[in-house]
Design an enzyme around this catalytic site. Structure first.
Site, mmCIF file in Angstrom:
data_model
loop_
_atom_site.group_PDB
_atom_site.id
_atom_site.type_symbol
_atom_site.label_atom_id
_atom_site.label_comp_id
_atom_site.label_asym_id
_atom_site.label_seq_id
_atom_site.Cartn_x
_atom_site.Cartn_y
_atom_site.Cartn_z
ATOM 1 N N ARG A 47 0.848 -1.209 0.000
ATOM 2 C CA ARG A 47 0.000 0.000 0.000
ATOM 3 C C ARG A 47 0.874 1.247 0.000
ATOM 4 O O ARG A 47 0.574 2.248 -0.648
ATOM 5 C CB ARG A 47 -0.941 0.007 1.214
ATOM 6 C CG ARG A 47 -1.591 1.378 1.428
ATOM 7 C CD ARG A 47 -2.869 1.349 2.251
ATOM 8 N NE ARG A 47 -2.773 0.641 3.494
ATOM 9 C CZ ARG A 47 -2.175 1.121 4.607
ATOM 10 N NH1 ARG A 47 -1.605 2.301 4.602
ATOM 11 N NH2 ARG A 47 -2.161 0.410 5.708
ATOM 12 N N TYR A 99 -15.278 16.925 -16.660
ATOM 13 C CA TYR A 99 -15.718 15.526 -16.670
ATOM 14 C C TYR A 99 -16.771 15.311 -15.563
ATOM 15 O O TYR A 99 -16.585 15.764 -14.425
ATOM 16 C CB TYR A 99 -14.503 14.607 -16.475
ATOM 17 C CG TYR A 99 -14.876 13.187 -16.174
ATOM 18 C CD1 TYR A 99 -15.623 12.438 -17.071
ATOM 19 C CD2 TYR A 99 -14.503 12.583 -14.980
ATOM 20 C CE1 TYR A 99 -16.000 11.141 -16.786
ATOM 21 C CE2 TYR A 99 -14.865 11.280 -14.684
ATOM 22 C CZ TYR A 99 -15.614 10.568 -15.589
ATOM 23 O OH TYR A 99 -15.995 9.289 -15.303
ATOM 24 N N LYS A 196 -6.768 6.375 -19.865
ATOM 25 C CA LYS A 196 -6.967 6.823 -21.242
ATOM 26 C C LYS A 196 -5.660 6.708 -22.041
ATOM 27 O O LYS A 196 -5.134 5.620 -22.169
ATOM 28 C CB LYS A 196 -7.542 8.245 -21.216
ATOM 29 C CG LYS A 196 -8.666 8.443 -20.192
ATOM 30 C CD LYS A 196 -9.845 7.544 -20.455
ATOM 31 C CE LYS A 196 -11.109 7.858 -19.722
ATOM 32 N NZ LYS A 196 -11.188 7.685 -18.295
HETATM 33 C C1 LIG Z 1 -10.900 14.196 -18.597
HETATM 34 C C2 LIG Z 1 -11.074 13.126 -17.558
HETATM 35 N N1 LIG Z 1 -10.531 13.303 -16.347
HETATM 36 C C3 LIG Z 1 -10.660 12.361 -15.370
HETATM 37 C C4 LIG Z 1 -11.375 11.204 -15.586
HETATM 38 C C5 LIG Z 1 -11.512 10.180 -14.476
HETATM 39 O O1 LIG Z 1 -10.644 9.128 -14.675
HETATM 40 P P1 LIG Z 1 -10.939 7.592 -14.222
HETATM 41 O O2 LIG Z 1 -12.124 7.135 -14.995
HETATM 42 O O3 LIG Z 1 -9.663 6.895 -14.555
HETATM 43 O O4 LIG Z 1 -11.212 7.628 -12.758
HETATM 44 C C6 LIG Z 1 -11.950 10.988 -16.835
HETATM 45 C C7 LIG Z 1 -12.718 9.753 -17.088
HETATM 46 O O5 LIG Z 1 -13.367 9.596 -18.085
HETATM 47 C C8 LIG Z 1 -11.801 11.965 -17.840
HETATM 48 O O6 LIG Z 1 -12.346 11.824 -19.047
#
Ligand SMILES: Cc1ncc(COP(=O)(O)O)c(C=O)c1O
Length: 380
Positions: A47, A99, A196
């Site tokens: 951890r 988001y 992503k």
């Molecule tokens: C621009 C953006 N930031 C943050 C996130 C959050 O990431 P995660 O889904 O890996 O928690 C996303 C998820 O789609 C995103 O598109």
């Protein structure tokens, strides 16, 4: 060294005990003490830290030009850690078309701990400046925004943030460090959903927080190990493997993104395409100034939920799915999927209409992507 070299080699030195070119996955939760209080390589418990995490953190810090980086179980876990740098009563200005998960975290969870948020059109420096309060401690930009593809001027916002003693955080998920370097433009912290482009293969979730100030780094590491939100060995391995091809992937993503955007822009069934690489985008010049390429995220307006549903139900090569940034083309309906947690009225105001479709253009043969979209558009 250059970006592509760093992406392949930083943190990826051959394993000293076996000579393996690819470091092993340290799938262990705990580390033995050689003698009372003495550990072989400083690791005690997974951890707190482990070699795969350390390797990935070194690489991400290098690619973003940061002083250090910490990787988390998801983008949201990393973003949550960044907001925990604040204290009750502190105020944050956030890009309004952020988001949906960030909007939910802020408005449904973090407000309960005394943080205050204003969602503002951060593409306007005037609106941004007007939203600042004496208690504002952080500006949180997403640029380009998801899914409306609106840009915010990072350098101008950094100048404002520095003048007001405010921390500037930029979510660089949509472009990756290959195409945009917010820290070089003056931001203090960069966050990523590594789920992503950094990983790029849609087979792991992960988040990164990249820092420039030792005091922030110390706190973020404290939060990561205290909350237990660090990324696990196998997922670190997968993201490290994905990052090695980031440069070539982003080059091809941008080529495909531009070709698909141009094609859709000329299509009679499409009312509007939102893509910073098109000269018709209102911030095309800013994109040319602060981005190294247009990327492969775009959205387009079909005019109605029915039209969007007809398209999405008939794509064959493109996958109707949440997420983005993978080698495969993903298509989604933000109003009912990624941004469903934003109230309908606010969604309308910020341009996330029921007819808006988001496309994460993959690196398949671009003619195949275009042919699939064309055949699905015939159902509208
Ligand atoms: C621009 C953006 N930031 C943050 C996130 C959050 O990431 P995660 O889904 O890996 O928690 C996303 C998820 O789609 C995103 O598109």
């Amino acid at each position: 060294m250059g970006f592509a070299t760093d992406a392949i080699h930083v943190g990826q030195e051959p394993d000293p005990s076996t000579g393996a070119v690819v470091a092993p996955i340290y799938q262990t939760s705990t580390y033995v003490q050689q003698e009372f209080g003495k550990y072989t390589a400083g690791y005690d418990y997974a951890r707190t830290n482990h070699p795969n995490r350390k390797a990935l953190e070194r690489c991400v810090a290098q690619l973003e030009g940061g002083q250090s980086a910490y990787v988390f179980s998801s983008g949201m876990a990393g973003i949550d850690a960044v907001f925990r740098l604040l204290r009750p009563g502190d105020h944050v200005v956030v890009s309004e078309a952020v988001y949906g998960g960030v909007y939910r975290l802020a408005t449904q969870l973090l407000v309960q701990f005394g943080l205050e948020f204003s969602f503002v059109n951060t593409s306007s420096q005037d609106q941004l400046a007007a939203a600042l309060r004496p208690s504002t401690k952080m500006i949180y930009l997403e640029t380009p925004t998801n899914p409306t593809m609106i840009l915010s001027d990072i350098a101008a916002t950094a100048a404002l943030a520095n003048a007001r003693g405010v921390t500037l955080v930029v979510d660089n998920t949509f472009l990756s460090p290959y195409l945009q370097n917010p820290l070089a433009l003056g931001a203090h912290i960069v966050v990523h959903s590594m789920t992503k482009y950094l990983n790029g293969h849609s087979d792991a979730t992960g988040g990164a927080v990249v820092l420039t100030r030792p005091a922030d780094a110390e706190k973020i590491y404290f939060i990561q190990r205290s909350a237990g939100s660090g990324l696990a060995p196998m997922d670190c391995f997968l993201v490290s493997r994905g990052i090695k091809t980031l440069a070539v992937r982003m080059i091809q993503h941008s080529v495909n993104g531009m070709a698909v955007a141009k094609h859709l822009d000329a299509h009679p069934k499409i009312k509007k395409v939102f893509y910073p690489g098109l000269p018709s985008h209102p911030q095309h010049e800013l994109a040319r100034k602060q981005q190294k390429g247009p990327g492969a995220m775009l959205s387009f307006e079909l005019g109605s939920a029915e039209a969007a549903r007809a398209l999405l139900n008939n794509v064959k090569l493109c996958s109707l799915a949440e997420s983005l940034g993978g080698v495969e083309t993903l298509i989604s309906h933000p109003a009912s999927m990624t941004h469903a947690s934003i109230p309908a009225e606010i969604r309308q105001n910020i341009g996330i209409t029921d007819g808006l479709v988001r496309l994460s253009v993959g690196i398949e043969d671009v003619a195949d992507i275009i042919a699939d979209l064309d055949q699905a558009l015939m159902y509208i």
